[in-house]
Design a protein around this motif. Structure first.
Motif, PDB file in Angstrom:
ATOM      1  N   LEU A  77     -26.555  93.889  59.124  1.00 12.92           N
ATOM      2  CA  LEU A  77     -25.485  94.631  59.810  1.00 12.92           C
ATOM      3  C   LEU A  77     -24.806  95.612  58.863  1.00 12.92           C
ATOM      4  O   LEU A  77     -24.543  96.771  59.221  1.00 12.92           O
ATOM      5  N   VAL A  78     -24.519  95.168  57.646  1.00  9.01           N
ATOM      6  CA  VAL A  78     -23.869  96.039  56.659  1.00  9.01           C
ATOM      7  C   VAL A  78     -24.786  97.206  56.294  1.00  9.01           C
ATOM      8  O   VAL A  78     -24.368  98.367  56.265  1.00  9.01           O
ATOM      9  N   ASP A  79     -26.060  96.902  56.045  1.00 16.38           N
ATOM     10  CA  ASP A  79     -27.012  97.954  55.685  1.00 16.38           C
ATOM     11  C   ASP A  79     -27.189  98.967  56.814  1.00 16.38           C
ATOM     12  O   ASP A  79     -27.481 100.141  56.565  1.00 16.38           O
ATOM     13  N   CYS A  80     -27.044  98.504  58.050  1.00 12.72           N
ATOM     14  CA  CYS A  80     -27.181  99.403  59.204  1.00 12.72           C
ATOM     15  C   CYS A  80     -25.865 100.091  59.559  1.00 12.72           C
ATOM     16  O   CYS A  80     -25.783 100.789  60.577  1.00 12.72           O
ATOM     17  N   GLY A  81     -24.836  99.890  58.732  1.00 14.60           N
ATOM     18  CA  GLY A  81     -23.599 100.655  58.873  1.00 14.60           C
ATOM     19  C   GLY A  81     -22.549 100.074  59.789  1.00 14.60           C
ATOM     20  O   GLY A  81     -21.543 100.731  60.079  1.00 14.60           O
ATOM     21  N   PHE A  82     -22.734  98.849  60.261  1.00 12.46           N
ATOM     22  CA  PHE A  82     -21.727  98.271  61.151  1.00 12.46           C
ATOM     23  C   PHE A  82     -20.487  97.846  60.370  1.00 12.46           C
ATOM     24  O   PHE A  82     -20.581  97.391  59.237  1.00 12.46           O
ATOM     25  N   GLN A  83     -19.338  98.011  61.006  1.00 10.63           N
ATOM     26  CA  GLN A  83     -18.058  97.692  60.378  1.00 10.63           C
ATOM     27  C   GLN A  83     -17.610  96.277  60.703  1.00 10.63           C
ATOM     28  O   GLN A  83     -16.941  95.629  59.907  1.00 10.63           O
ATOM     29  N   TRP A  84     -17.980  95.791  61.879  1.00  8.38           N
ATOM     30  CA  TRP A  84     -17.524  94.458  62.286  1.00  8.38           C
ATOM     31  C   TRP A  84     -18.524  93.812  63.226  1.00  8.38           C
ATOM     32  O   TRP A  84     -19.374  94.480  63.814  1.00  8.38           O
TER      33      TRP A  84
ATOM     34  N   SER B  48     -20.696  90.232  53.198  1.00 10.50           N
ATOM     35  CA  SER B  48     -19.559  89.965  54.086  1.00 10.50           C
ATOM     36  C   SER B  48     -19.330  91.132  55.028  1.00 10.50           C
ATOM     37  O   SER B  48     -19.711  92.277  54.737  1.00 10.50           O
ATOM     38  N   ILE B  49     -18.704  90.838  56.163  1.00 14.10           N
ATOM     39  CA  ILE B  49     -18.395  91.848  57.168  1.00 14.10           C
ATOM     40  C   ILE B  49     -17.171  91.372  57.945  1.00 14.10           C
ATOM     41  O   ILE B  49     -16.938  90.165  58.092  1.00 14.10           O
ATOM     42  N   THR B  50     -16.371  92.303  58.439  1.00 14.23           N
ATOM     43  CA  THR B  50     -15.221  91.954  59.269  1.00 14.23           C
ATOM     44  C   THR B  50     -15.704  91.269  60.545  1.00 14.23           C
ATOM     45  O   THR B  50     -16.697  91.681  61.141  1.00 14.23           O
TER      46      THR B  50
END
Length: 489
Positions: free
Chosen positions: A221-228, A265-267
């Motif tokens: 998710l982080v690598d694909c640019g998602f914020q949360w 980690s991600i929100t």
């Protein structure tokens, strides 16, 4: 920016422009896109409510009498063409459900109201609607997504293109689903709309709890640019004390560490427990928010956000009661101290308005991670992890590594070996002959094989028990293997 064509031959545009997709998503993260248009003053908000509508129909080999040769069509199309079977008579109502926010939003904005909704439509549903000729549905969604008069009220959530369940989908394939959805979304709604896709909704709310898979999930998710990411309340525990969440209505930070000692980690926005379709259909999150007050977080006073997601079409309550209740609450809540609000808009106010960072949010981790890390250290490696998991399973029958989802008593693995086996074989062949071989993602053969692979991994083939649906899943897996052997040798 040049628009992407929505179709490449008969296949939706799901690959080939990954670098451009990543660039657009990264650019969108760096600026507020909702808060300036939303007209909400966070200082005057006591609490807020967010709802998301999940919409999905799988692709099935049912366009003909012979399973091995039948065309791959939308289950919705099959329902439309066979309305005398079971509850297929609901098909026309479903189509209206997929379209209706495109009617409600313009009406409410025209009345001077301030509605909000988050939408999550699978790639297989969007493709199916196109192939059925239900273009009016896509047109209505395009209007509220791309028209600046309405786009500030609507937030689209990313998801795995084929509605794949993260805990039991091969890691490299899950990443392909995530990117394919972004790609397909940009091809339908445009680059500017893709900038605003910041949140991610896991299919079936399924969060991996195996440490290595959980890390891979968050890193994807982080690598694909998602914020949360939207997660179910009972699938996580507080890192500080291993307990259930004490403040589910504030943002959290999902932290996942793998056996090699890597952390991502991600929100996390928390979806609270309850009967989802009834809660959303009756707009319960807003009524719950009415009883809440502002809370303190990292030295700031913030309004709590009550968040729920539900199927947007399933069940009589959702089909029949939701429209009137949504309109009523949108009208009542507008311009009050308890408004409707979308999650990215809320986070923009916290990030850009208050200067809060992800590290200010309380940390959570998937269920059972505390018990694993009590027996080993991150960095001890996968072999030690496997032994620890085996020992914990032996000691406690409730301990499992199948992930958490919207319900705590449903397994996406047990009893589905005859589907999971072919899925893994198809995935392994795709990896060996396509990914490892370095086939270009804009190659039509790559796109066709990926399309069928993702269609085979839809959760529905592991939901309804043995029978017709498992047959569908195995047949699509067979086609994947046939396509790969024919096109890639």
């Amino acid at each position: 920016m040049n628009p992407l064509p929505e179709y490449m031959g008969e296949v939706p545009n799901i690959s080939g422009q990954e670098a451009k997709v990543a660039e657009v998503v990264a650019a969108g993260r760096a600026k507020p896109l909702y808060a300036p248009r939303g007209g909400l003053d966070l200082a005057n908000i006591r609490a807020a409510a967010a709802i998301a509508l999940h919409q999905h129909q799988p692709l099935i080999p049912a366009g003909g009498g012979d399973l091995h040769t039948a065309a791959l069509i939308s289950n919705l199309q099959y329902m439309m063409e066979n309305q005398g079977i079971g509850d297929n008579y609901n098909a026309p109502a479903f189509i209206w459900c997929y379209r209706r926010m495109g009617e409600f939003i313009p009406q409410l904005v025209g009345e001077g109201k301030s509605p909000r909704v988050m939408l999550e439509y699978s790639g297989t549903l969007l493709h199916g609607l196109r192939k059925m000729g239900e273009h009016h549905v896509i047109d209505a969604l395009k209007n509220i997504t791309c028209n600046p008069d309405y786009s500030w009220t609507v937030e689209w959530l990313g998801m795995p293109w084929g509605h794949a369940v993260a805990p039991s989908t091969p890691e490299q394939d899950f990443r392909l689903h995530v990117r394919a959805f972004q790609h397909h979304f940009a091809a339908i709604f445009g680059w500017e709309a893709l900038e605003r896709v910041r949140g991610f909704s896991p299919s079936e709310m399924a969060l991996p709890n195996h440490p290595d898979l959980a890390y891979s999930f968050v890193k994807t998710l982080v690598d694909c640019g998602f914020q949360w990411v939207l997660i179910q309340e009972h699938t996580v525990q507080q890192v500080s004390n291993g307990r259930n969440l004490e403040r589910p209505h504030i943002p959290h930070r999902l932290v996942c560490t793998n056996s090699r000692g890597e952390t991502a980690s991600i929100t996390a926005i928390i979806k609270t427990q309850g009967s989802d379709t009834k809660l959303v259909a009756q707009m319960q999150p807003w009524y719950e928010a009415q009883g809440l007050q502002r809370v303190e977080l990292a030295g700031h006073s913030i309004p709590p956000l009550v968040t729920q997601i539900a199927d947007g079409e399933n069940g009589g309550v959702m089909m029949n009661e939701f429209p009137g209740k949504f309109m009523e609450v949108a009208r009542t809540a507008s311009h009050t101290d308890v408004p409707m609000m979308n999650a990215s808009e809320y986070l923009e106010h916290l990030h850009f308005g208050m200067g809060l960072e992800e590290t200010d949010f309380p940390a959570v981790q998937p269920l059972f991670h505390d018990r694993i890390w009590a027996r080993m250290k991150p960095g001890d490696g996968p072999e030690v992890l496997a032994k620890v998991i085996a020992k914990l399973k032996q000691e406690d029958g409730r301990f499992h590594m199948e992930g958490g989802s919207w319900t705590s008593n449903l397994s996406w693995v047990q009893g589905y070996d005859n589907v999971l086996g072919p899925m893994e074989e198809a995935s392994a062949l795709f990896y060996e002959k396509v990914l490892k071989a370095g086939v270009a993602t804009d190659d039509p053969h790559y796109r066709n094989a990926l399309f069928h692979l993702m269609a085979s991994q839809t959760s529905c083939f592991r939901y309804w028990g043995q029978g017709e649906w498992t047959d569908y899943g195995r047949e699509i897996c067979r086609r994947v293997q046939e396509i790969i052997r024919y096109d890639f040798g």
